[in-house]
Write a protein that holds these residues in place. Structure first.
Motif, PDB file in Angstrom:
ATOM      1  N   CYS A 124      62.870 104.835 123.240  1.00  0.00           N
ATOM      2  CA  CYS A 124      63.407 105.025 124.587  1.00  0.00           C
ATOM      3  C   CYS A 124      63.678 106.503 124.841  1.00  0.00           C
ATOM      4  O   CYS A 124      64.206 107.195 123.960  1.00  0.00           O
ATOM      5  N   ARG A 145      59.850 101.260 125.403  1.00  0.00           N
ATOM      6  CA  ARG A 145      58.731 100.433 124.962  1.00  0.00           C
ATOM      7  C   ARG A 145      59.236  99.350 124.009  1.00  0.00           C
ATOM      8  O   ARG A 145      60.341  99.435 123.495  1.00  0.00           O
ATOM      9  N   LEU A 147      60.274  96.268 124.531  1.00  0.00           N
ATOM     10  CA  LEU A 147      61.495  95.576 124.940  1.00  0.00           C
ATOM     11  C   LEU A 147      61.473  94.088 124.606  1.00  0.00           C
ATOM     12  O   LEU A 147      62.488  93.411 124.752  1.00  0.00           O
ATOM     13  N   THR A 173      58.894 100.599 131.733  1.00  0.00           N
ATOM     14  CA  THR A 173      58.568 100.108 130.400  1.00  0.00           C
ATOM     15  C   THR A 173      57.097  99.742 130.290  1.00  0.00           C
ATOM     16  O   THR A 173      56.462  99.346 131.274  1.00  0.00           O
ATOM     17  N   THR A 190      64.794  97.367 135.764  1.00  0.00           N
ATOM     18  CA  THR A 190      63.747  97.503 134.755  1.00  0.00           C
ATOM     19  C   THR A 190      62.437  97.006 135.350  1.00  0.00           C
ATOM     20  O   THR A 190      62.378  95.900 135.893  1.00  0.00           O
ATOM     21  N   SER A 192      58.000  97.071 134.700  1.00  0.00           N
ATOM     22  CA  SER A 192      56.882  97.470 133.850  1.00  0.00           C
ATOM     23  C   SER A 192      55.968  98.421 134.614  1.00  0.00           C
ATOM     24  O   SER A 192      55.858  98.354 135.846  1.00  0.00           O
TER      25      SER A 192
END
Length: 217
Positions: A124, A145, A147, A173, A190, A192
């Motif tokens: 992170c 990455r 997660l 992410t 959050t 992607s």
């Protein structure tokens, strides 16, 4: 801007314990890998000791070794004997994480003077502050990455608690799923990287629109 297929390959590599792609895998994703190499996101990282070859109509991995005089690398074919393999087919490549962050910084309009800071070792980073939804205030942006891994989620959650922010925060992410509850503060979003690409604008800086009302402007 990188295409969706290229970003998908980049994200899948970042989700591996070691973000490395073999020469064999490069051959399976020629266009996406070539784009990552062209943009400096994949850099040389040694050589493979196996290669994919077709034997009796089926593809299999075979070991690669040097010829007796050391002048070439290759594999032993049951019919052709020693078959030399060009070095570039054996070249392993690693994701240049720093270059990947520079690419994201351009999309996010993060000041170039900011250097990404590692928050959780190898997992992170704080990418800096960016403006979203055409508003003047800047918002904290992290990248994480893996997660889907419970230990990673716990580490990131701990750092979120230790580093509160006065405005809403965005966590980008490479993971497509957190594979469980990734509990974050109510003013944290959050998303992607792949989902961000699906936005109508196609630009990351618009991704905080849904979050801004939660924590205010």
């Amino acid at each position: 801007m990188l295409g969706a297929e290229t970003v998908s390959l980049l994200c899948s590599l970042l989700e591996a314990e070691e973000p490395v792609i073999t020469g064999y895998a490069v051959e399976l994703h020629p266009m996406a890998a070539a784009s990552l190499i062209e943009h400096g996101l994949l850099v040389p990282a040694g050589y493979d000791d196996v290669i994919g070859v077709e034997t009796d109509g089926q593809e299999e991995l075979v070991s690669v070794f040097p010829i007796d005089d050391g002048s070439a690398l290759g594999y032993l074919d049951r019919y052709a004997g020693f078959v030399a393999v060009p070095p570039e087919r054996l070249l392993r490549r690693r994701v240049d994480v720093s270059e990947a962050f520079r690419y994201l910084a351009v999309l996010l309009d993060v000041p170039r003077s900011h250097t990404p800071a590692e928050i959780v070792e190898g997992l992170c980073w704080d990418l800096g502050s960016a403006r979203f939804a055409e508003r003047p205030q800047r918002h904290s942006v992290w990248f994480a990455r893996r997660l889907w891994d419970a230990a990673t989620r716990k580490s990131v959650q701990t750092m979120l608690e230790r580093r509160p922010h006065i405005r809403p925060r965005l966590i980008l992410t490479s993971s497509t799923s957190s594979a469980g509850e990734f509990v974050v503060p109510p003013d944290t979003l959050t998303i992607s990287v792949l989902d961000a690409l699906k936005s109508p604008s196609g630009k990351f800086r618009f991704m905080l629109r849904a979050l801004l009302p939660v924590g205010g402007a």
